[in-house]
Structure formats: structure tokens, C-alpha cells
Design an enzyme around this catalytic site. Structure first.
Site, PDB file in Angstrom:
ATOM      1  N   CYS A  43     -73.810  16.250 -34.954  1.00 37.46           N
ATOM      2  CA  CYS A  43     -74.292  15.232 -35.885  1.00 37.46           C
ATOM      3  C   CYS A  43     -73.856  15.468 -37.324  1.00 37.46           C
ATOM      4  O   CYS A  43     -73.689  14.516 -38.089  1.00 37.46           O
ATOM      5  CB  CYS A  43     -75.816  15.136 -35.815  1.00 37.46           C
ATOM      6  N   GLU A  82     -84.076  14.177 -37.268  1.00 37.39           N
ATOM      7  CA  GLU A  82     -82.739  14.707 -37.536  1.00 37.39           C
ATOM      8  C   GLU A  82     -81.779  13.787 -36.808  1.00 37.39           C
ATOM      9  O   GLU A  82     -81.640  13.852 -35.592  1.00 37.39           O
ATOM     10  CB  GLU A  82     -82.642  16.155 -37.049  1.00 37.39           C
ATOM     11  N   SER A 129     -80.099   9.732 -32.266  1.00 36.82           N
ATOM     12  CA  SER A 129     -79.423   8.648 -32.974  1.00 36.82           C
ATOM     13  C   SER A 129     -80.348   7.938 -33.947  1.00 36.82           C
ATOM     14  O   SER A 129     -81.581   7.990 -33.819  1.00 36.82           O
ATOM     15  CB  SER A 129     -78.877   7.629 -31.968  1.00 36.82           C
TER      16      SER A 129
END
EC number: 1.2.1.47
Length: 494
Positions: free
Chosen positions: A288, A254, A233
């Protein structure tokens, strides 16, 4: 093995070529089987002493590994890839039990994992610097050298794959790695550690350290950790960036996304619908780079929406270990409630739920405590709604309409994220023009959520920096040394 039968019976740390219990602890964590809600493990979070031992062990392995030739490292990585292929079903089952994704998807994750090791095995044997001729017969050359002990911190949505994506380039460059899985999914990284050992890696080259935030802090702040690569996150990424900055450590982040998927009226409708489903419902929407803001040109909005809803309602939800299941449970109860909360908020803000967005109870009684929901399509969405602005990380698609290319580009880029984007159109000039304008690290044209290991993956803006996969990732796991050679006499001002 069937759903509801697995229990962890061995230690979940891996150090020095063997599973071990941590010598000290910074608390405990529980791991669950999302399909049943059943606890499968209670484990200690590694304390500072355990972290120190893991780092010392990795340093010793690094001294051996970094002296090996690229070809020798290549051979170990290829053997590890071979073992992963051989144990494909076993690894996929473990992934499904601990993560909840369908066995169909888990097998594909295992395939991309061994492909990653094979790809970087090839690069390990071909890493080289360059030679630069200087005046008077002097010359310089560069050496690409390993960093040392690298830290990989994984996410719970792709536990085994992420461990491979981080470790393969690190090991190919001559580094050692300590890997900390998400405490939600501690199991499958141990399989990778055992595979590396069996493939011939020095003991300690790939250690697994379990734990939560405190363990992560011990690792990030350790003076002998040379680099940090994190998937997760944005808030956690910011904390890791702060900790790494104090040690002047290079990092790869990432992070999250709220990616746009743009559907133009001249698209191949069948492919665009498939792309939208791939962009929203893989791994129960817990991806994501998902294209959760689906912008559809007004001329085809009704037809597109009707077909997307029809196909979404046909998605088979249930036991993730069954071959025909295409959507399993979400990762845990708090996350399920969070995603359902986004759906409630969307309705309160004026969005229309065309299908799904409700808790789901499979017919099998052993699944009644699992974390299931029906995949959701939202329409009548506007750019200022919470469901459109914030990352939901669940099976929730927001459909928005647009009229012109200029308009949709402005709206698509109006986000703090920049991980991915997609466009469906038959106009090849428009496709490349739009891809050039989209502010995202990966842009898909007439497809979505494909991840060939040959292509770099990473974000713009708050979605992070650095890259995973592709040749360029070698640069993020190595450092460049310049050697200047004088072949004549020294000319001095003194």
C-alpha cells in the site's frame, strides 16, 4: 514442503483456544495457491451466530486478561514471540503458499512480526498514567485502561504480519481481539492464534473469524466490539467507517496509496536505484505504501532510467518457495488481469513500456496456471495518466521527470492519498525541507519501504488515520480515565 502440495485439512476458524467449524454460515469462499492457481481450501464464511459466539468468548477472556498486570501480559507476549522465532520457517512457508510472495520476503515478514510482539511486551509492563497536584492537597491522576473486544481486519498482502501488528498492541493494553483475515489468505492467522494459546493467553483472547463482507458487517456492527482496526482499500474503509460510526466506535484505517518517490540529481545513484526497486517490487508490487510515482530530476533521468530497467530485467521470477526467487505471482487471476489492464491503459494514453508488463509463464510446468507477470517500467508518463493517478497494486513503476524542488513538491502532493513518500538527495537541508512539505504519514529519506516496529505507520488524507507500530499506538488501543480526588471539604454553591 514444496509448491503444489499443500491442502488445508483443518477448520479455519479459531475460537476458545481451538480450531472450530462455524456454527452457521453466510456463504463460502475458496482460497488458492497463487503460484499454481490450485485451490487449497473451500471454507464457510462465518454467520451471525458464529460471530456472536466469538465475541462472547472474547469478552470472557477479556475479563481475565484485563485484570492481569502489565508484567504478566508482557511474559505471554514474549513467549509468543519466542515461539514465532522458533517456527519461523514453518510460518514463512505457509505465508508463501497462500500469498505468493517469495520465501525470502516471507521470512523477513515473520521477523518483523516477532519483533512487534517483543516491542509491545516491553510497553505492556510500562504503561502508566500521570499524577497531577491540585490546590489544597487535592490531586488527580489518570489511568490508561483497555477498550474491551477489538476487531482486526487484515489484508492479503501481509497476512501474518498484519495480524501481529494489530494484536500485539491490543493485547499489550489488556484487550481481547477478534481477527478476520482476508478471504484470499485465511491460513496463517490460525498459526498466530495457536501460538498465543500455547504462550499462555486465556482461551478466546485471540479468536479468528473467517468470512467476506457479510461477516465483516456482523463484526463491525456488533454492540460488544469496542474498536475496529482495518487494513485494506479505500472503498472498503469508507464502508467500515460508516458502520463503526453507527456504534460510535473508534477506528484505525490503513488504506491505499499512490506515493511519490523523489530522486534529486545529487543523490547517490546506486542507492536511489535500489530504493526505487524496493519502492515498487516488494511482494510483487502489492504494497500500500509503494512509491510508484518516481519523480527523477531531468539531469539524471536517462542514467537513472537505464539502470532501473537493467536491474528490473534481472529480477528472478518463479516458484516463490525457491531460495533464489525474488518475485512470485500476484494474489489471484482477477487481480493479475486488473494490473495488466493498467499497463494497457498506460500505453493507450501515451506512456512507453521500457520493460515488462506482460503475463509470465515460468519454465516449471506445475506453475503454468500461476498468476505471474513481468515487472514493468513506464516512462513518458504525465501526471494526468491513469497509471499515475490510481493505485495499481502491482509491479508497475511510473517514471516522471521534474526540474525544480518547488515543482516536484506541488506535483507530489497532488493526490487524494497520503500514506508515504520518499526523497533521495545528499543535501541534508533539502531532505528535511522536502520531508516537511510532503503530505504523507511516513517520509523516507535515502531509503524506502523500511518498517521498524519502533516507528508509527499510518496515513494522511484518504490513506486513513490512526497509527500502527510505535509507542503512540498504545493510545489507539486504550482509553484514558481521569480520577479527581478531593482531600478537603466540598465547596458548594448550594
Amino acid at each position: 514442503m514444496s509448491t503444489g502440495t499443500f491442502v488445508v485439512s483443518q477448520p479455519l476458524n479459531y475460537r476458545g483456544g481451538a480450531r472450530v467449524e462455524p456454527v452457521d454460515a453466510s456463504g463460502t469462499e475458496k482460497a488458492f495457491e497463487p503460484a499454481t492457481g490450485r485451490e487449497i481450501a473451500t471454507f464457510k464464511c462465518s454467520g451471525e451466530k458464529e460471530v456472536n459466539l466469538a465475541v462472547e468468548n472474547a469478552k470472557a477472556a477479556f475479563k481475565i486478561w484485563s485484570k492481569k498486570s502489565g508484567l504478566e501480559r508482557c511474559q505471554v507476549l514474549l513467549e509468543a514471540a519466542r515461539i514465532i522465532k522458533e517456527r519461523r520457517d514453518e510460518i514463512a512457508i505457509m505465508e508463501t503458499i497462500n500469498n505468493g510472495k517469495s520465501i525470502f520476503e516471507a521470512r523477513l515478514d515473520v521477523d518483523t512480526s516477532w519483533q512487534c510482539l517483543e516491542y509491545y511486551a516491553g510497553l505492556a509492563a510500562s504503561m502508566a498514567g500521570e499524577h497531577i497536584q491540585l490546590p489544597g492537597g487535592s490531586f488527580g491522576y489518570t489511568r490508561r485502561e483497555p477498550l474491551g473486544v477489538c476487531l482486526g481486519i487484515g489484508a492479503w498482502n501481509y497476512p501474518f504480519q498484519i495480524a501481529c501488528w494489530k494484536s500485539a498492541p491490543a493485547l499489550a493494553c489488556g484487550n481481547a481481539m477478534i481477527f478476520k483475515p482476508s478471504p484470499f489468505t485465511p491460513v496463517s492467522a490460525l498459526l498466530l492464534a495457536e501460538i498465543y494459546t500455547k504462550a499462555g493467553a486465556p482461551n478466546g483472547l485471540f479468536n479468528v473469524v473467517q468470512g467476506g463482507a457479510a461477516t465483516g458487517q456482523f463484526l463491525c456492527q456488533h454492540r460488544d466490539v469496542a474498536k475496529v482496526s482495518f487494513t485494506g482499500s479505500v472503498p472498503t474503509g469508507m464502508k467500515i467507517m460508516e458502520m463503526a460510526a453507527k456504534g460510535i466506535k473508534p477506528i484505525t484505517l490503513e488504506l491505499g496509496g499512490k506515493s511519490p518517490l523523489i530522486i534529486f540529481s545529487d543523490c547517490n545513484m546506486k542507492n536511489a536505484v535500489k530504493g526505487a526497486l524496493l519502492a515498487n517490487f516488494l511482494t510483487q508490487g502489492q504494497v500500500c505504501c509503494n512509491g510508484t510515482r518516481v519523480f527523477v530530476q531531468k539531469e539524471i533521468a536517462d542514467a537513472f532510467t537505464k539502470e532501473v530497467v537493467r536491474q528490473t530485467q534481472r529480477i528472478k521470477i518463479g516458484d516463490p518457495l525457491l531460495e533464489d526467487t525474488r518475485m512470485g505471482p500476484l494474489i489471484n487471476a482477477p487481480h493479475l488481469e486488473r494490473v495488466l489492464g493498467f499497463v494497457r491503459s498506460a500505453k493507450e494514453q501515451g506512456a512507453t513500456v521500457l520493460c515488462g508488463g506482460e503475463p509470465y509463464a515460468p519454465e516449471d510446468p506445475k506453475l503454468k496456471h500461476g498468476y505471474y507477470m513481468t515487472p514493468c517500467i513506464l516512462t513518458n508518463c504525465t501526471d494526468d495518466m491513469t497509471c499515475v493517478k490510481e493505485e495499481i497494486f502491482g509491479p508497475v513503476m511510473s517514471i516522471l521527470t521534474f526540474e525544480t524542488e518547488a515543482e516536484v513538491l506541488e506535483r507530489a502532493n497532488d493526490t487524494t492519498f497520503g500514506l508515504a513518500a520518499g526523497v533521495f538527495t545528499r543535501d541534508i537541508q533539502r531532505a528535511h525541507r522536502v520531508a516537511a512539505e510532503l503530505q504523507a504519514g511516513t517520509c523516507y529519506i535515502n531509503n524506502y519501504n523500511v518498517s521498524p516496529v519502533e516507528l508509527p505507520f499510518g496515513g494522511y488524507k484518504k490513506s486513513g488515520f490512526g497509527r500502527e507500530n510505535g509507542r503512540v499506538t498504545i493510545e489507539y488501543y486504550s482509553q484514558l480515565k481521569t480520577v479527581c480526588v478531593e482531600m478537603g471539604d466540598v465547596e458548594s454553591a448550594f
